[in-house]
Design an enzyme around this catalytic site. Structure first.
Site, PDB file in Angstrom:
ATOM      1  N   HIS A   1      -2.073  -5.089  -3.691  1.00  0.00           N
ATOM      2  CA  HIS A   1      -2.709  -4.233  -4.488  1.00  0.00           C
ATOM      3  C   HIS A   1      -2.281  -2.661  -4.428  1.00  0.00           C
ATOM      4  O   HIS A   1      -1.686  -2.632  -3.381  1.00  0.00           O
ATOM      5  CB  HIS A   1      -4.157  -4.313  -4.481  1.00  0.00           C
ATOM      6  CG  HIS A   1      -4.791  -3.714  -3.026  1.00  0.00           C
ATOM      7  ND1 HIS A   1      -4.936  -4.612  -2.045  1.00  0.00           N
ATOM      8  CD2 HIS A   1      -4.879  -2.569  -2.546  1.00  0.00           C
ATOM      9  CE1 HIS A   1      -5.238  -4.070  -1.100  1.00  0.00           C
ATOM     10  NE2 HIS A   1      -5.291  -2.676  -1.194  1.00  0.00           N
TER      11      HIS A   1
ATOM     12  N   HIS B   1      -2.791   3.919  -1.180  1.00  0.00           N
ATOM     13  CA  HIS B   1      -1.990   3.194  -0.365  1.00  0.00           C
ATOM     14  C   HIS B   1      -1.453   1.789  -1.232  1.00  0.00           C
ATOM     15  O   HIS B   1      -2.113   1.587  -2.150  1.00  0.00           O
ATOM     16  CB  HIS B   1      -2.593   2.620   1.000  1.00  0.00           C
ATOM     17  CG  HIS B   1      -3.826   1.632   0.857  1.00  0.00           C
ATOM     18  ND1 HIS B   1      -5.050   2.145   0.825  1.00  0.00           N
ATOM     19  CD2 HIS B   1      -3.805   0.382   0.547  1.00  0.00           C
ATOM     20  CE1 HIS B   1      -5.802   1.097   0.597  1.00  0.00           C
ATOM     21  NE2 HIS B   1      -5.221  -0.173   0.539  1.00  0.00           N
TER      22      HIS B   1
ATOM     23  N   GLU C   1      -0.268  -1.148   3.670  1.00  0.00           N
ATOM     24  CA  GLU C   1      -1.417  -1.961   4.300  1.00  0.00           C
ATOM     25  C   GLU C   1      -0.635  -3.346   4.117  1.00  0.00           C
ATOM     26  O   GLU C   1       0.144  -3.727   3.218  1.00  0.00           O
ATOM     27  CB  GLU C   1      -2.330  -2.144   3.488  1.00  0.00           C
ATOM     28  CG  GLU C   1      -3.522  -2.938   3.972  1.00  0.00           C
ATOM     29  CD  GLU C   1      -5.108  -3.135   3.286  1.00  0.00           C
ATOM     30  OE1 GLU C   1      -4.899  -2.678   2.073  1.00  0.00           O
ATOM     31  OE2 GLU C   1      -5.877  -3.829   3.931  1.00  0.00           O
TER      32      GLU C   1
END
Lengths: 134, 134
Positions: B7, B79, B130
């Site tokens: 994502h 992010h 991430e």
């Protein structure tokens, strides 16, 4: 209206170093650099299984990412690109909803040879959105 | 090493307004808001054909995105999340290459119930990355 995430674009100061980082440290498949003088950037494509990441380095005196790198000296995520089926229909829907389309609202031919538009980040939560006709 | 783009996450001030924008103006499929108090955010998921966009609104007094919104009052891309097969192997490879893993280097359980790590943006072209074990 919006379809696939075509790519995310990350502006970097040093494309060679950034390419090595993605290839060696993150273990990704990174293309050779491609200068796109008409877009003011040199780009590499990082192929992920479901989408692409593009690393952009300024090229020439009037690169459209030079200001971004002045504000973000380490680099950073510059824009996201969503695919649309019909870019003129997308533009008309956006304009009628009050969103601002950059550059006069006429699609230009983007880095992939397809018509693209950019939307004003102030109208989209500080996010520069590119729309590309798929 | 890195696999799918799981994502991209966009920090916003007003999740209701941002959800309407993605649903009505951009015509995307947007979930109901989910408060995640243990992560300090309320999140909605935007489902695209090949990946997700997550909109994050601060929740509580010590939200991890509060500082980002102070610096980026309109919001912005916070992010990107890449999937890895083995998060401990990924961490060890990153640390041995000199990259900094945030928060002491021990994976935590992320918003999707899977182990995650965050990498220092200074080591990755100003991009907060991430990693999530797929």
């Amino acid at each position: 209206m919006i379809g696939r995430l075509n790519h995310i674009a990350i502006a970097v100061r040093d494309l060679g170093a950034a390419s090595r980082l993605y290839r060696e440290t993150l273990g990704a498949e990174v293309s050779a650099p491609q200068p796109l003088p008409e877009h003011g950037v040199t780009v590499v494509f990082i192929t992920l299984p479901n989408t692409k990441v593009e690393l952009l380095e300024p090229l020439g005196e009037t690169s459209p990412i030079a200001g971004f790198l002045d504000k973000n000296p380490d680099g950073g995520i510059h824009h996201v690109c969503y695919e649309v089926e019909d870019i003129l229909a997308a533009r008309d829907r956006l304009v009628s909803s009050g969103a601002r389309v950059l550059g006069g609202g006429e699609p230009k031919i983007g880095a992939h040879g397809k018509p693209v538009l950019f939307l004003h980040p102030k109208d989209f939560n500080g996010t520069l959105i590119e729309l590309e006709q798929a």
